[in-house]
Design a protein around this motif. Structure first.
Motif, mmCIF file in Angstrom:
data_model
loop_
_atom_site.group_PDB
_atom_site.id
_atom_site.type_symbol
_atom_site.label_atom_id
_atom_site.label_comp_id
_atom_site.label_asym_id
_atom_site.label_seq_id
_atom_site.Cartn_x
_atom_site.Cartn_y
_atom_site.Cartn_z
ATOM 1 N N ALA A 43 -5.258 -3.825 -6.862
ATOM 2 C CA ALA A 43 -6.102 -2.971 -5.885
ATOM 3 C C ALA A 43 -6.779 -4.101 -4.628
ATOM 4 C CB ALA A 43 -7.201 -2.241 -6.428
ATOM 5 N N CYS A 44 -7.384 -5.196 -5.136
ATOM 6 C CA CYS A 44 -7.838 -6.223 -4.132
ATOM 7 C C CYS A 44 -6.966 -6.826 -3.452
ATOM 8 C CB CYS A 44 -8.642 -6.963 -5.141
ATOM 9 S SG CYS A 44 -10.132 -6.483 -5.795
ATOM 10 N N ASP A 45 -5.449 -7.027 -3.950
ATOM 11 C CA ASP A 45 -4.647 -7.892 -3.592
ATOM 12 C C ASP A 45 -4.083 -6.813 -2.251
ATOM 13 O OD1 ASP A 45 -2.383 -10.311 -4.170
ATOM 14 O OD2 ASP A 45 -1.330 -8.505 -3.241
ATOM 15 N N ARG A 46 -3.918 -5.733 -2.752
ATOM 16 C CA ARG A 46 -3.408 -4.514 -1.403
ATOM 17 C C ARG A 46 -4.539 -4.658 -0.555
ATOM 18 N NH1 ARG A 46 -1.710 -1.616 -5.953
ATOM 19 N NH2 ARG A 46 -3.817 -0.480 -5.855
ATOM 20 N N ALA A 47 -5.600 -4.326 -0.805
ATOM 21 C CA ALA A 47 -6.840 -4.100 0.215
ATOM 22 C C ALA A 47 -7.133 -5.436 1.134
ATOM 23 C CB ALA A 47 -8.097 -3.979 -0.470
ATOM 24 N N LEU A 48 -6.764 -6.517 0.382
ATOM 25 C CA LEU A 48 -7.099 -7.765 1.348
ATOM 26 C C LEU A 48 -5.809 -8.353 1.963
ATOM 27 C CD1 LEU A 48 -9.452 -9.288 -1.466
ATOM 28 C CD2 LEU A 48 -10.239 -8.538 0.932
ATOM 29 N N ARG A 49 -4.884 -7.650 1.704
ATOM 30 C CA ARG A 49 -3.421 -8.245 2.147
ATOM 31 C C ARG A 49 -2.919 -9.555 1.928
ATOM 32 N NH1 ARG A 49 -4.745 -5.748 8.075
ATOM 33 N NH2 ARG A 49 -5.005 -3.449 7.360
ATOM 34 N N ALA A 50 -3.314 -9.781 0.314
ATOM 35 C CA ALA A 50 -3.075 -11.120 0.076
ATOM 36 C C ALA A 50 -1.449 -11.285 -0.429
ATOM 37 C CB ALA A 50 -3.963 -11.327 -1.410
ATOM 38 N N LYS A 51 -0.489 -10.515 -0.089
ATOM 39 C CA LYS A 51 0.679 -10.608 -0.274
ATOM 40 C C LYS A 51 1.003 -11.217 -1.473
ATOM 41 C CE LYS A 51 1.170 -11.788 4.554
ATOM 42 N NZ LYS A 51 1.636 -12.679 5.515
ATOM 43 N N GLY A 52 0.401 -10.661 -2.749
ATOM 44 C CA GLY A 52 0.889 -11.226 -4.148
ATOM 45 C C GLY A 52 0.025 -12.254 -4.633
ATOM 46 N N GLU A 53 -0.725 -12.933 -3.750
ATOM 47 C CA GLU A 53 -1.473 -14.350 -4.148
ATOM 48 C C GLU A 53 -2.338 -14.006 -5.164
ATOM 49 O OE1 GLU A 53 -2.222 -17.252 -1.170
ATOM 50 O OE2 GLU A 53 -0.507 -16.694 -0.251
ATOM 51 N N LEU A 54 -3.171 -12.865 -5.103
ATOM 52 C CA LEU A 54 -4.153 -12.525 -6.060
ATOM 53 C C LEU A 54 -3.691 -12.261 -7.406
ATOM 54 C CD1 LEU A 54 -6.575 -10.827 -3.948
ATOM 55 C CD2 LEU A 54 -6.901 -13.255 -4.803
ATOM 56 N N ILE A 55 -2.362 -11.542 -7.473
ATOM 57 C CA ILE A 55 -1.701 -10.949 -8.694
ATOM 58 C C ILE A 55 -1.081 -12.162 -9.164
ATOM 59 C CG2 ILE A 55 0.159 -9.895 -9.314
ATOM 60 C CD1 ILE A 55 -0.155 -7.782 -6.876
ATOM 61 N N GLY A 56 -0.459 -13.045 -8.482
ATOM 62 C CA GLY A 56 0.161 -14.393 -9.116
ATOM 63 C C GLY A 56 -0.951 -15.248 -9.652
ATOM 64 N N ALA A 57 -2.095 -15.590 -8.881
ATOM 65 C CA ALA A 57 -3.207 -16.302 -9.744
ATOM 66 C C ALA A 57 -3.454 -15.645 -11.042
ATOM 67 C CB ALA A 57 -4.302 -16.584 -8.769
ATOM 68 N N PHE A 58 -3.770 -14.265 -10.947
ATOM 69 C CA PHE A 58 -4.113 -13.591 -12.279
ATOM 70 C C PHE A 58 -3.138 -13.690 -13.399
ATOM 71 C CE2 PHE A 58 -3.975 -9.493 -14.835
ATOM 72 C CZ PHE A 58 -5.392 -9.525 -15.331
ATOM 73 N N GLU A 59 -1.973 -13.627 -12.947
ATOM 74 C CA GLU A 59 -0.802 -13.706 -14.050
ATOM 75 C C GLU A 59 -0.726 -15.150 -14.540
ATOM 76 O OE1 GLU A 59 2.378 -11.815 -11.993
ATOM 77 O OE2 GLU A 59 1.874 -9.856 -12.553
ATOM 78 N N ALA A 60 -0.975 -16.131 -13.743
ATOM 79 C CA ALA A 60 -0.845 -17.478 -14.062
ATOM 80 C C ALA A 60 -2.223 -17.959 -14.856
ATOM 81 C CB ALA A 60 -0.850 -18.454 -12.863
ATOM 82 N N ARG A 61 -3.143 -17.411 -15.064
ATOM 83 C CA ARG A 61 -4.310 -17.753 -15.734
ATOM 84 C C ARG A 61 -4.107 -18.007 -17.252
ATOM 85 N NH1 ARG A 61 -6.743 -13.328 -18.170
ATOM 86 N NH2 ARG A 61 -5.954 -11.380 -17.497
#
Length: 62
Positions: A43-61
């Motif tokens: 939801a934050c990635d979409r709202a902030l238009r992070a282009k998947g970067e927040l999702i990638g960071a989340f999955e890489a933790r």
């Protein structure tokens, strides 16, 4: 998440309205007091238009 939010000039309230999560919950996540869920990160990635970067960071933790 805070870096993206700050870059867009958004307050926690702005992000809360865009994602339908409470300002307090988002603050707890940003400050490491709560672990974000995948749903929140998406939801934050979409709202902030992070282009998947927040999702990638989340999955890489660890």
């Amino acid at each position: 998440m805070r870096e993206y939010r700050d870059h867009r000039g958004w307050s926690l309230g702005d992000l809360a309205r865009a994602t339908h999560y409470s300002r307090g919950h988002l603050s707890n996540v940003e400050n490491g007091r709560k672990t974000p869920t995948e749903e929140l990160v998406r939801a934050c990635d979409r709202a902030l238009r992070a282009k998947g970067e927040l999702i990638g960071a989340f999955e890489a933790r660890p």
